[in-house]
Design an enzyme around this catalytic site. Structure first.
Site, PDB file in Angstrom:
ATOM      1  N   ASN A  82     -12.353  -2.877   0.178  1.00 39.80           N
ATOM      2  CA  ASN A  82     -12.692  -1.728   1.015  1.00 39.80           C
ATOM      3  C   ASN A  82     -12.317  -0.431   0.341  1.00 39.80           C
ATOM      4  O   ASN A  82     -11.364  -0.361  -0.441  1.00 39.80           O
ATOM      5  CB  ASN A  82     -12.051  -1.847   2.406  1.00 39.80           C
ATOM      6  N   SER A  83     -13.114   0.591   0.641  1.00 41.91           N
ATOM      7  CA  SER A  83     -12.852   1.937   0.145  1.00 41.91           C
ATOM      8  C   SER A  83     -13.331   2.903   1.221  1.00 41.91           C
ATOM      9  O   SER A  83     -14.387   3.523   1.117  1.00 41.91           O
ATOM     10  CB  SER A  83     -13.617   2.151  -1.164  1.00 41.91           C
ATOM     11  N   GLY A 123     -11.684   5.571   2.625  1.00 45.27           N
ATOM     12  CA  GLY A 123     -11.406   6.996   2.447  1.00 45.27           C
ATOM     13  C   GLY A 123     -10.747   7.613   3.663  1.00 45.27           C
ATOM     14  O   GLY A 123     -10.906   8.809   3.933  1.00 45.27           O
ATOM     15  N   LEU A 124     -10.008   6.791   4.407  1.00 44.88           N
ATOM     16  CA  LEU A 124      -9.198   7.278   5.538  1.00 44.88           C
ATOM     17  C   LEU A 124      -9.976   8.066   6.584  1.00 44.88           C
ATOM     18  O   LEU A 124      -9.523   9.098   7.072  1.00 44.88           O
ATOM     19  CB  LEU A 124      -8.022   8.124   5.024  1.00 44.88           C
ATOM     20  N   CYS A 150      -1.052   6.302  -0.814  1.00 42.97           N
ATOM     21  CA  CYS A 150      -1.887   7.482  -1.026  1.00 42.97           C
ATOM     22  C   CYS A 150      -1.479   8.183  -2.325  1.00 42.97           C
ATOM     23  O   CYS A 150      -0.309   8.157  -2.698  1.00 42.97           O
ATOM     24  CB  CYS A 150      -1.697   8.472   0.113  1.00 42.97           C
ATOM     25  N   LYS A 190      -5.571   3.296  13.216  1.00 44.23           N
ATOM     26  CA  LYS A 190      -6.174   3.773  11.967  1.00 44.23           C
ATOM     27  C   LYS A 190      -5.294   4.838  11.308  1.00 44.23           C
ATOM     28  O   LYS A 190      -4.684   5.647  11.994  1.00 44.23           O
ATOM     29  CB  LYS A 190      -7.566   4.353  12.289  1.00 44.23           C
TER      30      LYS A 190
HETATM   31  C1  LIG Z   1     -11.615  -1.580   6.695  1.00 36.02           C
HETATM   32  C2  LIG Z   1     -10.168  -1.407   6.340  1.00 36.02           C
HETATM   33  C3  LIG Z   1      -9.521  -0.206   6.638  1.00 36.02           C
HETATM   34  C4  LIG Z   1      -8.169  -0.023   6.336  1.00 36.02           C
HETATM   35  N1  LIG Z   1      -7.545   1.151   6.662  1.00 36.02           N
HETATM   36  C5  LIG Z   1      -6.208   1.294   6.447  1.00 36.02           C
HETATM   37  C6  LIG Z   1      -5.523   2.470   6.858  1.00 36.02           C
HETATM   38  O1  LIG Z   1      -6.105   3.403   7.430  1.00 36.02           O
HETATM   39  N2  LIG Z   1      -4.187   2.570   6.591  1.00 36.02           N
HETATM   40  C7  LIG Z   1      -3.492   1.550   5.967  1.00 36.02           C
HETATM   41  O2  LIG Z   1      -2.282   1.690   5.760  1.00 36.02           O
HETATM   42  N3  LIG Z   1      -4.126   0.400   5.601  1.00 36.02           N
HETATM   43  C8  LIG Z   1      -5.443   0.258   5.828  1.00 36.02           C
HETATM   44  N4  LIG Z   1      -6.076  -0.898   5.467  1.00 36.02           N
HETATM   45  C9  LIG Z   1      -5.290  -1.996   4.850  1.00 36.02           C
HETATM   46  C10 LIG Z   1      -4.977  -3.098   5.872  1.00 36.02           C
HETATM   47  O3  LIG Z   1      -4.194  -2.579   6.932  1.00 36.02           O
HETATM   48  C11 LIG Z   1      -4.208  -4.257   5.169  1.00 36.02           C
HETATM   49  O4  LIG Z   1      -2.965  -3.763   4.703  1.00 36.02           O
HETATM   50  C12 LIG Z   1      -4.984  -4.811   3.988  1.00 36.02           C
HETATM   51  O5  LIG Z   1      -6.306  -5.125   4.400  1.00 36.02           O
HETATM   52  C13 LIG Z   1      -4.295  -6.045   3.386  1.00 36.02           C
HETATM   53  O6  LIG Z   1      -4.275  -7.098   4.306  1.00 36.02           O
HETATM   54  P1  LIG Z   1      -5.280  -8.356   4.107  1.00 36.02           P
HETATM   55  O7  LIG Z   1      -4.997  -8.885   2.746  1.00 36.02           O
HETATM   56  O8  LIG Z   1      -4.923  -9.275   5.224  1.00 36.02           O
HETATM   57  O9  LIG Z   1      -6.663  -7.779   4.223  1.00 36.02           O
HETATM   58  C14 LIG Z   1      -7.445  -1.088   5.738  1.00 36.02           C
HETATM   59  C15 LIG Z   1      -8.103  -2.283   5.428  1.00 36.02           C
HETATM   60  C16 LIG Z   1      -9.442  -2.456   5.721  1.00 36.02           C
HETATM   61  C17 LIG Z   1     -10.113  -3.761   5.390  1.00 36.02           C
END
Ligand SMILES: Cc1cc2nc3c(=O)[nH]c(=O)nc-3n(C[C@H](O)[C@H](O)[C@H](O)COP(=O)(O)O)c2cc1C
Length: 190
Positions: free
Chosen positions: A52-53, A55-56, A113, A28
């Site tokens: 998704n949103s 918020g880290l 970010c 994460k």
């Molecule tokens: C629930 C959730 C949490 C995420 N948290 C992060 C994160 O903390 N840091 C990050 O770089 N990307 C985060 N992402 C982005 C994913 O790592 C990924 O890059 C993004 O979902 C695009 O891939 P996809 O099209 O296969 O979903 C998150 C995505 C989701 C769905």
């Protein structure tokens, strides 16, 4: 490799399958201080994908080093820590803290970010700011660095070339696509 934020710290899924068979686990997104994340709802399923949103939401770098890294050090699968900041200095501090910690095999730099000192545009939105953060992280750590690009830019190839020239060992494609889900009955965003 797992996508950051979809696989927690790796431990959450170990009862479902053998996580040691993965190429790597990307954990994460991690910030200097712990974050609670955004209020619910933070996920919305649409006909064409998942928004998704979050918020880290994360435990912060100090807790990660103390509570997670010692366990990772006993794993065969390498763990890559995804980092996020609001200034270049935040990224440098994070890279410094993670450098040399047993159990951490690499850093993935989340440049999706907002850059607070530059009016809030994403670091990854233009080649110059993406290169600046890449070079700063590269010089702050001996770990391999992956730079995770945002699709929310007009020319992602230019950003990729800029971060490669600035010292990225690899690039990750791609971070979350921006989107909006509108309820056609209420005419409001969900
Ligand atoms: C629930 C959730 C949490 C995420 N948290 C992060 C994160 O903390 N840091 C990050 O770089 N990307 C985060 N992402 C982005 C994913 O790592 C990924 O890059 C993004 O979902 C695009 O891939 P996809 O099209 O296969 O979903 C998150 C995505 C989701 C769905």
């Amino acid at each position: 490799m797992t996508a950051a934020g979809t696989f927690g710290y790796g431990t959450e899924y170990s009862h479902i399958f053998d996580i040691q068979r993965l190429g790597a686990i990307v954990c994460k997104g991690t910030t200097l201080e712990p974050k609670e994340g955004n209020p619910q709802p933070r996920l919305a399923e649409t006909a064409s994908g998942l928004l998704n949103s979050i918020g880290l939401q994360n435990i912060g770098v100090k807790a990660l080093i103390k509570e997670k890294a010692p366990l990772w050090a006993s794993w065969r699968v390498p763990v890559i820590v995804n980092i996020a900041g609001e200034t270049v200095n935040d990224y440098v501090k994070l890279a410094n803290e993670l450098d040399g910690v047993a159990g951490i095999s690499g850093i993935e730099v989340n440049i999706s970010c907002p850059n607070i000192k530059a009016g809030g545009a994403e670091f990854g939105a233009n080649p110059e700011s993406a290169a600046r953060v890449t070079a700063a992280v590269k010089s702050a750590t001996s770990l391999p660095i992956l730079v995770k690009l945002t699709p929310n830019t007009s020319d992602i190839a230019k950003v990729a070339i800029a971060v490669a020239e600035a010292g990225a060992d690899a690039i990750s494609l791609i971070n979350t696509l921006k989107g909006m889900y509108i309820d056609i009955n209420t005419r409001q965003p969900l």
